[in-house]
Scaffold this motif. Sequence first.
Motif, short mmCIF file in Angstrom:
data_model
loop_
_atom_site.label_atom_id
_atom_site.label_comp_id
_atom_site.label_asym_id
_atom_site.label_seq_id
_atom_site.Cartn_x
_atom_site.Cartn_y
_atom_site.Cartn_z
N PHE A 205 115.07 -6.06 -72.18
CA PHE A 205 115.55 -6.67 -71.14
C PHE A 205 115.47 -8.10 -71.25
O PHE A 205 114.58 -8.64 -72.06
N CYS A 209 113.26 -10.78 -66.85
CA CYS A 209 112.45 -9.57 -66.39
C CYS A 209 111.27 -9.32 -67.10
O CYS A 209 110.21 -8.71 -66.28
N ARG A 210 111.09 -9.57 -68.46
CA ARG A 210 109.79 -9.33 -68.79
C ARG A 210 108.58 -10.10 -68.38
O ARG A 210 107.65 -9.44 -68.15
N ARG A 291 112.57 3.21 -64.78
CA ARG A 291 111.88 1.85 -64.80
C ARG A 291 111.08 1.96 -65.82
O ARG A 291 110.52 0.82 -66.15
N GLU A 294 111.85 -0.93 -68.60
CA GLU A 294 111.44 -2.30 -68.05
C GLU A 294 110.01 -2.50 -68.60
O GLU A 294 110.04 -3.82 -69.08
#
Length: 406
Positions: A205, A209-210, A291, A294
């Motif tokens: 990602f 996002c990370r 999810r 992620e």
Amino acid sequence: MSDINVLFVTWDGPKSSYLESLFLPIFRHLKSKGINFHVMQFTWAGKSERNSLHDVLEASGVTYQVIPIWRWQISLGSLAALFLGFYKIDKAIRRLNINVVMPRSTLPAIASLYALKKNIDLRLLFDADGLPHDERVDFGGMSSDSFVYRLLRDFEALAVRRADAVLTRSKKAIDILAARGGSGVSLGKFHVVTNGRDQDLFKPFPLSCRLAIRRTLEIQNDAPLVVYVGSSMHGKYCGLEMLDFFKCVRARRGDAHLLILSSDLEEACILLSRYASFRKSCHIMHVEPDRVAEYLSASDLGLALIHPAFSMQAVAAIKMGEYLLCGVPVLATAGIGDSDVISADVGMVVQRMDAAALMAAADWFVDSVLPHRERFRANSRALGLARFAIGASAASYRDALRDLVR
């Protein structure tokens, strides 16, 4: 080449999710290549679970039929299901114009053999699914001297001999199953297939996002984050050794964190109760399947430590592909399937899990991985795409099926 119709026969308990998570993406991919799958499942799952799976499969163009296993008397119920299966498989072959019967593991193979006697033009593709009976000896308390184990091993050998082709998850499994099948079994009938994952779901990602994931966990941007994902941390999975490894990492980097993504939160909490010194640096969570990627992508190292028992030579850990596709290097165990695919630029394979070996692995992580995170991320993603993406996995099944009916 005209379309190929495959009857996939499997035997499952009520909590099995692999049909939807592992096989359905492969079925979808192969449907576009002219290979159509139809599922027949022996199960003792409840009606709501069966209906849910039915809806998911049928929405993807995969027909679904259930053969109930009665659990009021396990041995008699399984035997009754097998006899019913003979009849149901034969009917499905005729109704669906089946070319290939693909039983997953031993009992579905035995149920399929009778039907093949009545349909001599059919091909049998036996998905050996590792060494499940040996796994019950290694981790399930079954005795290798028991009548049940010996009977299942005989059935397994019969399926190998009768099959037109056999699927395995590792090269090492080929030699074991060929030897069990006997001197007349050709190595040419074996095909190694991979447990693929959706590369568009499991991916690295963006940095934003990370970092957002790390903020939710209250972890600093540059702090080392080690992750373990799995339904369990006991049995074949080395929960204590993974925590000992993290303890070694903490000795080098006191700001390190451990993320455990599991459906058995209570078990993880019990294990962590032995490690009070760093309990506050551990995060135990259950997240929705869509999810997971992620959280993996926000991590620096994925743990895949498994007890190197005999049966583990034939497995392919799904979590390894998930880590790599998300750009996460892997710490794995020697002797687990084809673990030699993990080279120094994407991870480390430990030969032992004693204190010295775990400390050496922690030093490697701190001194080699952390200073070069982006290089490891890119190398891991590249190997994940080559070996564990859904396209690569589906291609291995497609090649086996097309060789079979050519």
